[in-house]
Write a protein that holds these residues in place. Structure first.
Motif, PDB file in Angstrom:
ATOM      1  N   GLU A  31      -1.068  -5.996   1.160  1.00 39.24           N
ATOM      2  CA  GLU A  31      -1.454  -6.079   2.571  1.00 39.24           C
ATOM      3  C   GLU A  31      -0.528  -5.223   3.433  1.00 39.24           C
ATOM      4  N   SER A  32       0.735  -5.121   3.031  1.00 38.63           N
ATOM      5  CA  SER A  32       1.680  -4.287   3.782  1.00 38.63           C
ATOM      6  C   SER A  32       1.336  -2.808   3.658  1.00 38.63           C
ATOM      7  N   LYS A  33       0.546  -2.476   2.628  1.00 38.98           N
ATOM      8  CA  LYS A  33       0.118  -1.092   2.417  1.00 38.98           C
ATOM      9  C   LYS A  33      -1.252  -0.821   3.039  1.00 38.98           C
ATOM     10  N   TYR A  68       3.064  11.361  -1.723  1.00 36.79           N
ATOM     11  CA  TYR A  68       3.764  12.627  -1.948  1.00 36.79           C
ATOM     12  C   TYR A  68       2.975  13.637  -2.782  1.00 36.79           C
ATOM     13  N   ASP A  69       2.194  13.151  -3.744  1.00 35.16           N
ATOM     14  CA  ASP A  69       1.463  14.070  -4.621  1.00 35.16           C
ATOM     15  C   ASP A  69       0.055  14.375  -4.116  1.00 35.16           C
ATOM     16  N   LEU A  70      -0.613  13.351  -3.564  1.00 35.39           N
ATOM     17  CA  LEU A  70      -1.975  13.559  -3.061  1.00 35.39           C
ATOM     18  C   LEU A  70      -2.031  13.736  -1.549  1.00 35.39           C
ATOM     19  N   ARG A  71      -0.895  13.547  -0.890  1.00 38.97           N
ATOM     20  CA  ARG A  71      -0.797  13.717   0.570  1.00 38.97           C
ATOM     21  C   ARG A  71      -1.730  12.772   1.333  1.00 38.97           C
ATOM     22  N   VAL A  72      -1.845  11.552   0.842  1.00 41.77           N
ATOM     23  CA  VAL A  72      -2.673  10.553   1.512  1.00 41.77           C
ATOM     24  C   VAL A  72      -1.833   9.845   2.580  1.00 41.77           C
ATOM     25  N   PRO A  73      -2.251   9.870   3.835  1.00 40.13           N
ATOM     26  CA  PRO A  73      -1.509   9.168   4.892  1.00 40.13           C
ATOM     27  C   PRO A  73      -1.530   7.657   4.659  1.00 40.13           C
ATOM     28  N   ASP A  74      -0.499   6.976   5.133  1.00 38.63           N
ATOM     29  CA  ASP A  74      -0.398   5.526   4.934  1.00 38.63           C
ATOM     30  C   ASP A  74      -1.668   4.792   5.351  1.00 38.63           C
ATOM     31  N   GLN A  75      -2.248   5.205   6.469  1.00 32.23           N
ATOM     32  CA  GLN A  75      -3.405   4.486   7.007  1.00 32.23           C
ATOM     33  C   GLN A  75      -4.667   4.666   6.167  1.00 32.23           C
ATOM     34  N   HIS A  76      -4.611   5.574   5.174  1.00 34.98           N
ATOM     35  CA  HIS A  76      -5.782   5.811   4.333  1.00 34.98           C
ATOM     36  C   HIS A  76      -5.615   5.286   2.907  1.00 34.98           C
ATOM     37  N   TYR A  77      -4.505   4.600   2.638  1.00 40.72           N
ATOM     38  CA  TYR A  77      -4.316   4.010   1.309  1.00 40.72           C
ATOM     39  C   TYR A  77      -5.504   3.127   0.932  1.00 40.72           C
ATOM     40  N   ARG A  78      -5.931   2.320   1.893  1.00 41.82           N
ATOM     41  CA  ARG A  78      -7.004   1.353   1.628  1.00 41.82           C
ATOM     42  C   ARG A  78      -8.268   2.045   1.131  1.00 41.82           C
TER      43      ARG A  78
END
Length: 235
Positions: A31-33, A68-78
């Motif tokens: 949930e923190s992610k 770092y490898d896929l350059r996914v912003p934190d808000q798009h982890y979900r």
């Protein structure tokens, strides 16, 4: 959360000895992610191993890989995790990074596409899944360059079974449709269509009307459009 406990326990027996505090810690971490509570039932149902994963050595490295490898912003982890929950049970060192390296060597340049559209390729074994699919395409007559070009245009080819998809569909294409490799090279999406529900019925209908249609027209059109094409005899 809507998880089938019996199924989860059968797939991950370690849950029998896992404390509720440990499971709660994993839920809190996810949930923190940015993973929503409503997502967890489906995610855990698909991959119950997550519930006994180590946050520091297994889960956190996956999110570092996304960042770092896929350059996914934190808000798009979900979005990425919901697309492919198996990412969370994949080793960064042994699976995710080798797959990414291999795919990039083949010519997959868009990290965005790999993250948001085709993350399943990252959890696919290079040796057992990706390489054999290319080898099969080469074995039926394509050059390696053409085979690579086909998977770059249609990444879904890497997800299809050789025995249950490629072989029967190619056999039908070659023998019954008398098609050429050039046609498949131009339209590798052929393998994405159902043999019994789309390819065979459409081919039989075209033969009955004595109409020769390019593969995209034969398979991508709606039933109404296809009927009109065969009625007009367009090919």
């Amino acid at each position: 959360m809507g998880v089938d406990s019996g199924k989860a326990l059968s797939q991950n027996p370690c849950l029998h000895t896992t404390s509720l505090d440990s499971i709660h810690s994993i839920i809190t971490f996810l949930e923190s992610k940015g993973i929503h509570q409503k997502d967890l039932g489906r995610i855990f149902g698909m991959c119950p191993k997550i519930l006994t994963s180590d946050i520091k050595t297994e889960l956190n490295p996956v999110f570092n890989f996304l960042s770092y490898d896929l350059r996914v912003p934190d808000q798009h982890y979900r979005k990425v995790i919901n697309k492919c929950p198996r990412l969370l049970i994949s080793s960064v060192r042994d699976q995710l990074k080798p797959a990414l390296f291999y795919l990039q060597r083949l010519g997959f340049r868009s990290l965005h596409a790999l993250a948001y559209q085709d993350p399943v390729l990252l959890v696919s074994s290079v040796e057992k899944t990706l390489i054999p699919k290319l080898d099969f395409l080469v074995s039926i007559g394509f050059s390696r360059a053409d085979a690579v070009g086909m998977v770059l245009r249609c990444p879904g080819l890497f997800t299809f079974s050789i025995e249950n998809n490629f072989k029967p569909k190619f056999e039908y294409f070659a023998k019954e449709m008398e098609g050429s490799l050039e046609e498949l090279k131009e339209f590798p999406q052929y393998f994405a269509f159902s043999l019994e529900k789309r390819i065979k019925p459409r081919n039989i209908a075209a033969l009955e009307k004595r109409v020769k249609l390019p593969l995209p027209l034969m398979l991508k059109t709606t039933d109404e459009e296809f009927e009109e094409l065969t009625r007009q005899g367009c090919g």
